[in-house]
Write an enzyme that holds these catalytic residues in place. Structure first.
Site, PDB file in Angstrom:
ATOM      1  N   LYS A  23       3.219  14.646 -13.637  1.00  0.00           N
ATOM      2  CA  LYS A  23       2.839  13.962 -12.392  1.00  0.00           C
ATOM      3  C   LYS A  23       3.839  12.849 -12.077  1.00  0.00           C
ATOM      4  CE  LYS A  23      -0.632  10.309 -11.976  1.00  0.00           C
ATOM      5  NZ  LYS A  23       0.250   9.232 -12.056  1.00  0.00           N
ATOM      6  N   ASN A  24       4.226  12.088 -13.095  1.00  0.00           N
ATOM      7  CA  ASN A  24       5.061  10.913 -12.846  1.00  0.00           C
ATOM      8  C   ASN A  24       6.546  11.236 -12.689  1.00  0.00           C
ATOM      9  OD1 ASN A  24       2.749   9.466 -12.824  1.00  0.00           O
ATOM     10  ND2 ASN A  24       2.996   8.590 -14.879  1.00  0.00           N
ATOM     11  N   ARG A  97       0.750   5.146  -5.547  1.00  0.00           N
ATOM     12  CA  ARG A  97       1.807   4.133  -5.608  1.00  0.00           C
ATOM     13  C   ARG A  97       3.154   4.694  -5.141  1.00  0.00           C
ATOM     14  NH1 ARG A  97       0.311  -0.240  -7.451  1.00  0.00           N
ATOM     15  NH2 ARG A  97       2.395  -1.031  -7.819  1.00  0.00           N
ATOM     16  N   CYS A 121      -4.028   3.287 -10.011  1.00  0.00           N
ATOM     17  CA  CYS A 121      -5.122   2.863 -10.887  1.00  0.00           C
ATOM     18  C   CYS A 121      -5.186   1.346 -11.027  1.00  0.00           C
ATOM     19  CB  CYS A 121      -4.948   3.498 -12.258  1.00  0.00           C
ATOM     20  SG  CYS A 121      -5.199   5.263 -12.206  1.00  0.00           S
ATOM     21  N   ARG A 126      -0.421  -4.969 -10.834  1.00  0.00           N
ATOM     22  CA  ARG A 126       0.545  -4.013 -10.319  1.00  0.00           C
ATOM     23  C   ARG A 126       1.292  -4.522  -9.076  1.00  0.00           C
ATOM     24  NH1 ARG A 126      -1.307   2.056 -11.251  1.00  0.00           N
ATOM     25  NH2 ARG A 126       0.875   2.193 -11.818  1.00  0.00           N
ATOM     26  N   ASP A 311       0.082   5.041 -21.369  1.00  0.00           N
ATOM     27  CA  ASP A 311      -0.823   6.092 -20.867  1.00  0.00           C
ATOM     28  C   ASP A 311      -1.415   6.942 -22.000  1.00  0.00           C
ATOM     29  OD1 ASP A 311      -0.071   5.894 -17.809  1.00  0.00           O
ATOM     30  OD2 ASP A 311       1.766   5.833 -18.973  1.00  0.00           O
ATOM     31  N   VAL A 333       2.091  -3.249 -21.960  1.00  0.00           N
ATOM     32  CA  VAL A 333       2.673  -2.831 -20.673  1.00  0.00           C
ATOM     33  C   VAL A 333       1.802  -3.309 -19.497  1.00  0.00           C
ATOM     34  CG1 VAL A 333       3.477  -0.885 -19.279  1.00  0.00           C
ATOM     35  CG2 VAL A 333       3.780  -0.856 -21.770  1.00  0.00           C
ATOM     36  N   ARG A 419      -6.522  13.648  -9.625  1.00  0.00           N
ATOM     37  CA  ARG A 419      -5.230  13.037  -9.240  1.00  0.00           C
ATOM     38  C   ARG A 419      -4.116  13.434 -10.182  1.00  0.00           C
ATOM     39  NH1 ARG A 419      -4.527   7.162  -9.612  1.00  0.00           N
ATOM     40  NH2 ARG A 419      -2.388   7.847  -9.535  1.00  0.00           N
TER      41      ARG A 419
HETATM   42  N1  EPU Z   1       5.705  -4.777 -12.639  1.00  0.00           N
HETATM   43  C1  EPU Z   1       5.889  -5.973 -12.008  1.00  0.00           C
HETATM   44  N2  EPU Z   1       6.496  -5.963 -10.764  1.00  0.00           N
HETATM   45  C2  EPU Z   1       6.924  -4.808 -10.178  1.00  0.00           C
HETATM   46  C3  EPU Z   1       6.745  -3.578 -10.849  1.00  0.00           C
HETATM   47  C4  EPU Z   1       6.140  -3.599 -12.084  1.00  0.00           C
HETATM   48  O1  EPU Z   1       5.508  -7.024 -12.513  1.00  0.00           O
HETATM   49  O2  EPU Z   1       7.454  -4.870  -9.055  1.00  0.00           O
HETATM   50  C5  EPU Z   1       5.036  -4.748 -13.967  1.00  0.00           C
HETATM   51  C6  EPU Z   1       3.692  -4.022 -13.882  1.00  0.00           C
HETATM   52  O3  EPU Z   1       2.674  -4.847 -13.401  1.00  0.00           O
HETATM   53  C7  EPU Z   1       3.476  -3.596 -15.325  1.00  0.00           C
HETATM   54  C8  EPU Z   1       4.908  -3.324 -15.795  1.00  0.00           C
HETATM   55  O4  EPU Z   1       5.782  -3.978 -14.884  1.00  0.00           O
HETATM   56  O5  EPU Z   1       2.912  -4.628 -16.071  1.00  0.00           O
HETATM   57  C9  EPU Z   1       5.286  -1.865 -15.893  1.00  0.00           C
HETATM   58  O6  EPU Z   1       5.025  -1.222 -14.664  1.00  0.00           O
HETATM   59  P1  EPU Z   1       5.920  -0.004 -14.135  1.00  0.00           P
HETATM   60  O7  EPU Z   1       6.613  -0.421 -12.908  1.00  0.00           O
HETATM   61  O8  EPU Z   1       6.736   0.498 -15.280  1.00  0.00           O
HETATM   62  O9  EPU Z   1       4.809   1.059 -13.784  1.00  0.00           O
HETATM   63  P2  EPU Z   1       4.727   2.013 -12.511  1.00  0.00           P
HETATM   64  O10 EPU Z   1       6.069   2.518 -12.155  1.00  0.00           O
HETATM   65  O11 EPU Z   1       3.883   1.378 -11.459  1.00  0.00           O
HETATM   66  C10 EPU Z   1       4.507   4.235 -13.857  1.00  0.00           C
HETATM   67  C11 EPU Z   1       3.477   5.332 -13.949  1.00  0.00           C
HETATM   68  C12 EPU Z   1       2.265   4.810 -14.706  1.00  0.00           C
HETATM   69  C13 EPU Z   1       2.720   4.383 -16.096  1.00  0.00           C
HETATM   70  C14 EPU Z   1       3.828   3.332 -15.983  1.00  0.00           C
HETATM   71  C15 EPU Z   1       4.388   2.943 -17.332  1.00  0.00           C
HETATM   72  C16 EPU Z   1       3.852   6.540 -11.900  1.00  0.00           C
HETATM   73  C17 EPU Z   1       3.353   6.924 -10.566  1.00  0.00           C
HETATM   74  N3  EPU Z   1       3.081   5.699 -12.589  1.00  0.00           N
HETATM   75  O12 EPU Z   1       3.877   3.179 -13.137  1.00  0.00           O
HETATM   76  O13 EPU Z   1       1.394   5.917 -14.830  1.00  0.00           O
HETATM   77  O14 EPU Z   1       1.617   3.844 -16.783  1.00  0.00           O
HETATM   78  O15 EPU Z   1       4.899   3.832 -15.177  1.00  0.00           O
HETATM   79  O16 EPU Z   1       4.924   4.048 -17.984  1.00  0.00           O
HETATM   80  O17 EPU Z   1       4.894   6.979 -12.349  1.00  0.00           O
HETATM   81  C18 EPU Z   1      -0.651   7.054 -14.814  1.00  0.00           C
HETATM   82  O18 EPU Z   1       0.007   8.104 -14.762  1.00  0.00           O
HETATM   83  O19 EPU Z   1      -1.903   7.034 -14.983  1.00  0.00           O
HETATM   84  C19 EPU Z   1       0.030   5.781 -14.677  1.00  0.00           C
HETATM   85  C20 EPU Z   1      -0.608   4.626 -14.469  1.00  0.00           C
END
Ligand code: EPU
Length: 438
Positions: A23-24, A97, A121, A126, A311, A333, A419
Site C-alpha cells: 500500500k505504501n 495522506r 490514521c 502527523r 507498523d 516513530v 484501506r
Molecule cells: N513528521 C513530521 N513532519 C512532517 C512529516 C512527518 O514531524 O512533515 C513526523 C511524523 O509525525 C512522525 C515521523 O515524522 O512522527 C515519521 O512520519 P513519516 O513522514 O515517516 O510517515 P508518513 O510518510 O506520514 C508513512 C506510512 C505510514 C508509516 C510511516 C513510517 C504511507 C502512506 N504511510 O507515513 O504507514 O507508519 O511512513 O514508516 O506511506 C500505515 O500504513 O498504516 C501507516 C501509518
C-alpha cells in the site's frame, strides 16, 4: 455491507494466503505516473481503498486510469493532465495522506496545486511541516486556506539542499517527486531509506530520472527536462505480511504468506525468531508458525528502516500478550501509537503504557507527555469483547486479538481495515477463521 464483523476466536489460523503490492508504495508510484509524458503500467496492485482514493484524485486531474483490478494491473495515462475543481478535490478531504504528494508533480505539470485537508490514521499529530518547508525550498509559494493548501511555483522549481530533522518517509517522497524535474541538483540528507522508497526511486529511474543513494542517508537527484511512463511490478506488502505472521503466532497457527519477501523483512524475522516464532523462507513466500510451547518476552524499539517498523509494532504486541514474561516496547516513530492497547486490556491483557523511554535509548518523545512505551506481561488468555476499530494497523491488531480470544467478539468499524488489507475477510475464511457479517 455491514461495518461489523463477528469473530468466533480461539482457534489456530492455518493455511495459505497471498499479499500483493505494498500500500505504501503503490499509492506513491501512482502519483509518480503524473510526471511522465507517456502512460505507465503498474502491476501487483492490491484492491484496497487507498488505491481507489488515489485513482479518484488522479482522474480528477485528467489522468486516464484503466484498472484490471483482479489482475492487479493499472494503466495510468497522464497525457491530458489538467487542473481540478477545488470542490471536487475537497470531496477527497480526510480520506488519505497521499494528496500532499501530488504537490511536486502538479507544480511541474500545471504550475499550481490545491491540496485538501489530509486524512490517514490518528496515531500522532502527523504534521506536514517538512513537506511544506521542502516545497518552499524548491521555490514554491504556499498559501494555507480554509479548505486546504494552495501552492504555486511562479518562477519554476529549482534544486536545493535539504537536511531533514527526522528521516520522514513522506517528506523523502515529497522531495523525490519534486526534485526529479526541478532545475539543477538536489541533495537530501537524513533521508528515509525504506524499501518502498527504494522501489519508488527504481520507478523514477525507469522514467528517466537521475538519482543516487549514497551512504549515511544522503540522496542526490539531478533534475531532468522530461520523464516518460514506466512499467513496474510493485514490491510486496511487508506490513500486511507481518500482520498475518503475528496472527499465526498469537493464535498458535501456521500461515504461509505468498508474496512475502525476506530481504525487506529481515528485521521482523529476527524479532519473530527471538519471540519464539518459526519461519521458513520459500521460493514465493514465507511460512510463519507457532512451534508449540511458550513464546518468549522481548525488549523492542521501533525505528525507521532498517529498524523494526512502527507498523509491525501493533500486531506484534498482540502476540506478546501470549509470551511468557515482561516485554517492553518503545515506540519512537509516532508519539501516540499505543491507544489500541486499551481494548486489549479490556480483553484481559496486562499492558501498562508509560511516558518514559523504556528499554532503549531516549527518543524525541521522551521529555514530553506521550504514552509511547508499553510493558506487556504475559501470557494472558484473551476474552471475547466488543471492539471499535481505532486505526488501520490497530484495527487489524484488534482483529488478531479477537481471533485469539475464545468466544464471539464483535468488531465495529471494520471497513477501515479495507484501506490497507486486501480481501481480508476472504483470507480469514481461507485460514479457517469463523468470521461473519450480518
Ligand atoms: N513528521 C513530521 N513532519 C512532517 C512529516 C512527518 O514531524 O512533515 C513526523 C511524523 O509525525 C512522525 C515521523 O515524522 O512522527 C515519521 O512520519 P513519516 O513522514 O515517516 O510517515 P508518513 O510518510 O506520514 C508513512 C506510512 C505510514 C508509516 C510511516 C513510517 C504511507 C502512506 N504511510 O507515513 O504507514 O507508519 O511512513 O514508516 O506511506 C500505515 O500504513 O498504516 C501507516 C501509518
Amino acid at each position: 455491507m455491514s461495518d461489523l464483523l463477528y469473530v468466533n476466536g480461539g482457534n489456530p489460523l492455518s493455511g495459505e494466503i497471498t499479499v500483493r503490492g505494498a500500500k505504501n508504495f503503490v499509492s506513491k508510484a501512482m502519483v509518480a505516473a503524473l510526471l511522465g509524458e507517456t502512460p505507465s503500467v503498474l502491476r501487483n496492485v492490491p484492491q484496497i481503498r487507498d488505491v481507489n482514493v488515489v485513482t479518484g484524485l488522479l482522474e480528477l486531474h485528467g489522468v486516464a486510469v484503466d484498472a484490471d483490478a483482479k489482475g492487479g494491473v493499472l494503466t495510468l495515462d497522464p497525457s491530458n493532465v489538467e487542473s481540478a475543481h477545488v470542490a471536487d478535490i475537497d470531496a477527497h478531504a480526510g480520506s488519505s495522506r497521499i494528496p500532499i504528494l501530488f504537490c511536486g508533480p502538479l507544480l511541474h505539470r500545471l504550475g499550481e496545486a490545491f491540496i485538501p485537508d489530509l486524512g490517514g490514521c490518528h496515531i500522532g499529530d502527523r504534521p506536514i511541516n517538512y513537506h511544506l518547508d521542502i516545497l518552499r525550498q524548491f521555490g514554491a509559494v504556499v498559501d494555507k486556506r480554509e479548505q486546504g493548501i494552495h501552492i504555486r511555483a511562479p518562477r519554476g522549481l529549482h534544486g536545493t539542499k535539504v537536511n531533514l530533522p527526522y528521516p520522514s518517509v513522506g517528506a523523502t517522497e515529497q522531495l523525490l517527486l519534486t526534485a526529479v524535474r526541478a532545475e539543477g541538483v538536489t541533495e537530501l540528507s537524513n533521508a528515509a531509506i525504506e524499501p518502498e522508497i527504494m522501489d519508488l526511486i527504481a520507478v523514477l529511474q525507469k522514467m528517466g530520472a537521475v538519482i543516487s543513494v549514497d551512504t549515511d542517508r544522503v540522496i542526490r537527484i539531478e533534475g531532468v527536462d522530461r520523464l516518460v511512463g514506466f512499467r513496474h511490478t510493485a514490491l510486496g506488502d511487508r506490513i500486511e505480511a507481518a500482520s498475518w505472521a503475528c496472527a499465526a503466532l498469537a493464535t498458535g497457527g501456521d500461515i504461509t504468506v505468498k508474496g512475502a519477501t525476506q530481504p525487506e523483512m529481515m528485521t521482523f524475522l529476527n524479532t519473530y525468531r527471538k519471540v519464539g516464532g518459526e519461519f521458513e523462507v520459500g521460493e514465493d513466500g514465507i511460512r510463519f508458525y507457532h512451534p508449540g510451547g511458550d513464546l518468549d518476552a522481548i525488549v523492542l524499539e521501533t525505528d525507521v528502516h532498517p529498524g523494526f517498523m512502527t507498523d509491525w509494532q501493533q500486531p506484534l504486541v498482540v502476540a506478546l500478550t501470549q509470551a511468557r514474561g515482561l516485554s517492553i516496547v518503545h515506540e519512537t516513530v509516532y508519539e501516540n501509537r499505543f491507544g489500541f492497547t486499551e481494548a486489549l486490556v479490556g480483553m484481559g491483557a496486562t499492558i501498562q503504557v508509560y511516558k518514559e523511554c523504556l528499554g532503549g535509548r531516549p527518543c524525541r518523545f521522551g521529555q514530553r507527555n506521550f504514552h509511547h512505551s508499553a510493558v506487556i506481561s504475559g501470557p494472558t488468555p484473551l476474552e471475547a469483547a466488543e471492539i471499535e476499530v481505532p486505526d488501520l494497523r490497530g484495527g487489524f491488531s484488534h482483529l488478531i486479538a479477537a481471533l485469539t480470544a475464545k468466544g464471539t467478539s464483535t468488531v465495529r468499524g471494520i471497513s477501515l481495515i479495507d484501506r490497507g488489507y486486501e480481501h481480508f475477510q476472504e483470507k480469514l475464511d481461507a485460514l479457517g477463521a469463523e468470521v461473519g457479517r450480518d
